[in-house]
Design a protein around this motif. Structure first.
Motif, PDB file in Angstrom:
ATOM      1  N   SER A 174       0.830  -1.210   0.000  1.00 37.03           N
ATOM      2  CA  SER A 174       0.000   0.000   0.000  1.00 37.03           C
ATOM      3  C   SER A 174       0.864   1.260   0.000  1.00 37.03           C
ATOM      4  CB  SER A 174      -0.966   0.002   1.186  1.00 37.03           C
ATOM      5  OG  SER A 174      -0.281   0.172   2.405  1.00 37.03           O
ATOM      6  N   VAL A 175       1.989   1.224   0.699  1.00 35.97           N
ATOM      7  CA  VAL A 175       2.904   2.369   0.696  1.00 35.97           C
ATOM      8  C   VAL A 175       3.528   2.554  -0.685  1.00 35.97           C
ATOM      9  CG1 VAL A 175       5.060   3.271   1.671  1.00 35.97           C
ATOM     10  CG2 VAL A 175       3.366   2.222   3.171  1.00 35.97           C
ATOM     11  N   TRP A 188       0.964   3.961  -2.953  1.00 41.25           N
ATOM     12  CA  TRP A 188       0.782   5.394  -2.703  1.00 41.25           C
ATOM     13  C   TRP A 188       1.833   6.209  -3.462  1.00 41.25           C
ATOM     14  CZ3 TRP A 188      -2.482   8.750  -0.252  1.00 41.25           C
ATOM     15  CH2 TRP A 188      -2.017  10.057  -0.088  1.00 41.25           C
ATOM     16  N   LYS A 232      -4.807   6.892  -4.711  1.00 42.39           N
ATOM     17  CA  LYS A 232      -4.397   7.208  -3.339  1.00 42.39           C
ATOM     18  C   LYS A 232      -5.445   6.748  -2.333  1.00 42.39           C
ATOM     19  CE  LYS A 232      -1.208  11.004  -4.099  1.00 42.39           C
ATOM     20  NZ  LYS A 232      -0.938  12.440  -3.879  1.00 42.39           N
ATOM     21  N   GLY A 283      -4.018   0.131   3.113  1.00 40.57           N
ATOM     22  CA  GLY A 283      -3.184   0.312   4.297  1.00 40.57           C
ATOM     23  C   GLY A 283      -3.964   0.119   5.589  1.00 40.57           C
TER      24      GLY A 283
END
Length: 161
Positions: free
Chosen positions: A15-16, A19, A41, A48
Motif C-alpha cells: 500500500s505504501v 501510494w 491514493k 493500508g
C-alpha cells in the motif's frame, strides 16, 4: 496465524509503494480538485488501513492463543482444509482469467459469480442464476459504460457479424 501476519505486513508495504506510485502520476492543469492520482491514493489508504487491521487482529489472536497455551490448553493450528479452500478460490480466479478473452467479460463474470457462490455452499437455483445474470449486467454497465474500461467481448461479435 503467522501467515496472516506476514500477508498483512506485505500488503501494508504494498500500500505504501502503491501510494508513491499514485503520487508519481503527472499533475495536469486540466484536472479538477481531485486529479488522476485521487482514486489510486484512496485505494492505497484503504489497503493500508485494512492491512493494519489484519496485523492488529492477528497479533491479538496470537496473544490470546499464547495465553490459552500457557493456561494448559493445547492450541491447535489451522486445518489443511482452510488452505485447500483458499486454493480453490485461486483456481476459480485463474479459470476466470483464462476464459475471459475467449468467452467475453459478461459471460465469464456471470460464470465467476455462479462458481464462487456454488463453491461457497449455495445451492444452484433459479435465483442464483438470476443473481449471476444481474451481477454480470451490473458489472458490465459499471466498468464498460460508466467507467469506460474496455473489456474483452470474446468470440460473440464474430458470431453476430
Amino acid at each position: 496465524m503467522r501467515s496472516n501476519l506476514i500477508t498483512g505486513t506485505l500488503l501494508l508495504i504494498f500500500s505504501v509503494v502503491f501510494w508513491f506510485g499514485a503520487d508519481a502520476i503527472p499533475k495536469s492543469r486540466l484536472g479538477g480538485s481531485v486529479g488522476a492520482d485521487g482514486l489510486p491514493k484512496i485505494l492505497a489508504i484503504a489497503l493500508g488501513v485494512l492491512s493494519a487491521g489484519l496485523i492488529v487482529q492477528n497479533l491479538l489472536m496470537m496473544r490470546a492463543a499464547q495465553v490459552t497455551a500457557n493456561a494448559g490448553s493445547k492450541a491447535t493450528g489451522e486445518p489443511i482444509s482452510v488452505y485447500l479452500r483458499g486454493f480453490g478460490m485461486i483456481v476459480i480466479g485463474a479459470a476466470y482469467l483464462v476464459l475471459v478473452p475467449y468467452l467475453g467479460y459478461m459471460l465469464t463474470i456471470a460464470l465467476l459469480l455462479l462458481a464462487v457462490a456454488i463453491y461457497n455452499g449455495k445451492r444452484p437455483t433459479a435465483g442464483l442464476l438470476v443473481f449471476a445474470i444481474v451481477g454480470s449486467v451490473f458489472f458490465y454497465l459499471l466498468f464498460v459504460r460508466v467507467l469506460d474500461v474496455p473489456l474483452p467481448a470474446g468470440f460473440w461479435p464474430r458470431l453476430i457479424g
